[in-house]
Write a protein that holds these residues in place. Sequence first.
Motif, PDB file in Angstrom:
ATOM      1  N   ALA A  99       0.856  -1.190   0.000  1.00 27.83           N
ATOM      2  CA  ALA A  99       0.000   0.000   0.000  1.00 27.83           C
ATOM      3  C   ALA A  99       0.892   1.239   0.000  1.00 27.83           C
ATOM      4  O   ALA A  99       1.824   1.336   0.797  1.00 27.83           O
ATOM      5  CB  ALA A  99      -0.907  -0.007   1.223  1.00 27.83           C
ATOM      6  N   PRO A 100       0.621   2.185  -0.886  1.00 28.23           N
ATOM      7  CA  PRO A 100       1.515   3.325  -1.056  1.00 28.23           C
ATOM      8  C   PRO A 100       1.369   4.434  -0.019  1.00 28.23           C
ATOM      9  O   PRO A 100       2.110   5.404  -0.073  1.00 28.23           O
ATOM     10  CB  PRO A 100       1.106   3.852  -2.441  1.00 28.23           C
ATOM     11  N   GLU A 101       0.478   4.272   0.959  1.00 28.78           N
ATOM     12  CA  GLU A 101       0.197   5.386   1.858  1.00 28.78           C
ATOM     13  C   GLU A 101       1.240   5.615   2.961  1.00 28.78           C
ATOM     14  O   GLU A 101       1.263   6.672   3.566  1.00 28.78           O
ATOM     15  CB  GLU A 101      -1.189   5.238   2.467  1.00 28.78           C
ATOM     16  N   LEU A 102       2.092   4.641   3.223  1.00 28.82           N
ATOM     17  CA  LEU A 102       3.083   4.782   4.286  1.00 28.82           C
ATOM     18  C   LEU A 102       4.496   4.566   3.754  1.00 28.82           C
ATOM     19  O   LEU A 102       4.703   3.765   2.854  1.00 28.82           O
ATOM     20  CB  LEU A 102       2.834   3.751   5.395  1.00 28.82           C
ATOM     21  N   VAL A 159      12.136  -3.862   7.228  1.00 31.47           N
ATOM     22  CA  VAL A 159      10.847  -3.622   6.580  1.00 31.47           C
ATOM     23  C   VAL A 159      11.043  -3.550   5.070  1.00 31.47           C
ATOM     24  O   VAL A 159      10.303  -4.169   4.293  1.00 31.47           O
ATOM     25  CB  VAL A 159      10.190  -2.323   7.104  1.00 31.47           C
ATOM     26  N   GLU A 160      12.047  -2.811   4.648  1.00 29.56           N
ATOM     27  CA  GLU A 160      12.339  -2.660   3.219  1.00 29.56           C
ATOM     28  C   GLU A 160      12.677  -4.000   2.569  1.00 29.56           C
ATOM     29  O   GLU A 160      12.167  -4.329   1.488  1.00 29.56           O
ATOM     30  CB  GLU A 160      13.508  -1.692   3.056  1.00 29.56           C
ATOM     31  N   LYS A 161      13.510  -4.783   3.219  1.00 29.66           N
ATOM     32  CA  LYS A 161      13.894  -6.090   2.662  1.00 29.66           C
ATOM     33  C   LYS A 161      12.701  -7.036   2.557  1.00 29.66           C
ATOM     34  O   LYS A 161      12.571  -7.770   1.577  1.00 29.66           O
ATOM     35  CB  LYS A 161      14.985  -6.739   3.524  1.00 29.66           C
ATOM     36  N   ILE A 162      11.833  -7.026   3.564  1.00 33.00           N
ATOM     37  CA  ILE A 162      10.646  -7.881   3.519  1.00 33.00           C
ATOM     38  C   ILE A 162       9.733  -7.414   2.388  1.00 33.00           C
ATOM     39  O   ILE A 162       9.254  -8.230   1.593  1.00 33.00           O
ATOM     40  CB  ILE A 162       9.904  -7.882   4.871  1.00 33.00           C
ATOM     41  N   ALA A 163       9.504  -6.111   2.285  1.00 39.31           N
ATOM     42  CA  ALA A 163       8.613  -5.571   1.253  1.00 39.31           C
ATOM     43  C   ALA A 163       9.119  -5.874  -0.154  1.00 39.31           C
ATOM     44  O   ALA A 163       8.335  -6.142  -1.059  1.00 39.31           O
ATOM     45  CB  ALA A 163       8.456  -4.065   1.440  1.00 39.31           C
ATOM     46  N   ARG A 164      10.424  -5.848  -0.328  1.00 42.36           N
ATOM     47  CA  ARG A 164      11.016  -6.105  -1.651  1.00 42.36           C
ATOM     48  C   ARG A 164      11.292  -7.588  -1.895  1.00 42.36           C
ATOM     49  O   ARG A 164      11.893  -7.950  -2.889  1.00 42.36           O
ATOM     50  CB  ARG A 164      12.313  -5.314  -1.791  1.00 42.36           C
ATOM     51  N   TYR A 180       8.480   3.298   4.460  1.00 40.67           N
ATOM     52  CA  TYR A 180       9.104   2.246   5.264  1.00 40.67           C
ATOM     53  C   TYR A 180       9.485   2.789   6.640  1.00 40.67           C
ATOM     54  O   TYR A 180       9.382   2.083   7.642  1.00 40.67           O
ATOM     55  CB  TYR A 180      10.341   1.684   4.568  1.00 40.67           C
ATOM     56  N   GLN A 181       9.901   4.049   6.705  1.00 43.55           N
ATOM     57  CA  GLN A 181      10.282   4.638   7.987  1.00 43.55           C
ATOM     58  C   GLN A 181       9.079   4.754   8.921  1.00 43.55           C
ATOM     59  O   GLN A 181       9.186   4.460  10.106  1.00 43.55           O
ATOM     60  CB  GLN A 181      10.927   6.010   7.791  1.00 43.55           C
ATOM     61  N   GLN A 182       7.928   5.144   8.389  1.00 42.54           N
ATOM     62  CA  GLN A 182       6.722   5.239   9.211  1.00 42.54           C
ATOM     63  C   GLN A 182       6.317   3.865   9.735  1.00 42.54           C
ATOM     64  O   GLN A 182       5.929   3.734  10.901  1.00 42.54           O
ATOM     65  CB  GLN A 182       5.568   5.839   8.403  1.00 42.54           C
ATOM     66  N   ILE A 183       6.406   2.860   8.883  1.00 38.90           N
ATOM     67  CA  ILE A 183       6.076   1.491   9.301  1.00 38.90           C
ATOM     68  C   ILE A 183       7.051   1.025  10.368  1.00 38.90           C
ATOM     69  O   ILE A 183       6.663   0.440  11.374  1.00 38.90           O
ATOM     70  CB  ILE A 183       6.073   0.542   8.089  1.00 38.90           C
ATOM     71  N   SER A 184       8.325   1.332  10.169  1.00 37.93           N
ATOM     72  CA  SER A 184       9.356   0.962  11.132  1.00 37.93           C
ATOM     73  C   SER A 184       9.108   1.624  12.489  1.00 37.93           C
ATOM     74  O   SER A 184       9.142   0.968  13.527  1.00 37.93           O
ATOM     75  CB  SER A 184      10.735   1.371  10.603  1.00 37.93           C
ATOM     76  N   ASP A 185       8.857   2.919  12.450  1.00 38.67           N
ATOM     77  CA  ASP A 185       8.616   3.657  13.698  1.00 38.67           C
ATOM     78  C   ASP A 185       7.406   3.108  14.448  1.00 38.67           C
ATOM     79  O   ASP A 185       7.426   3.024  15.670  1.00 38.67           O
ATOM     80  CB  ASP A 185       8.402   5.144  13.401  1.00 38.67           C
TER      81      ASP A 185
END
Length: 72
Positions: free
Chosen positions: A22-25, A41-46, A27-32
């Motif tokens: 979902a483009p609304e957040l 988070v980035e590695k999992i998403a990719r 990776y930093q916001q998800i991490s925080d």
Amino acid sequence: MGLECVLMEPSLYDYVMAELQAPELTYQQISDGSGVSRRTVEKIARREIADPGVSHVQKLAEYFRNRSEVRA
């Protein structure tokens, strides 16, 4: 005897992957919000991590579920 249609809920991993797309957040916001490092988070998403740890997936799922409850 008829065939029964069974709707299965997506796995926790599938749920997290869908939310990460979902483009609304950022990776930093998800991490925080989740307590999982931004790089993880980035590695999992990719999909750089083929089999992420259960603890990371659970933390992310909890974050997304709590976030959706707040929006509702």
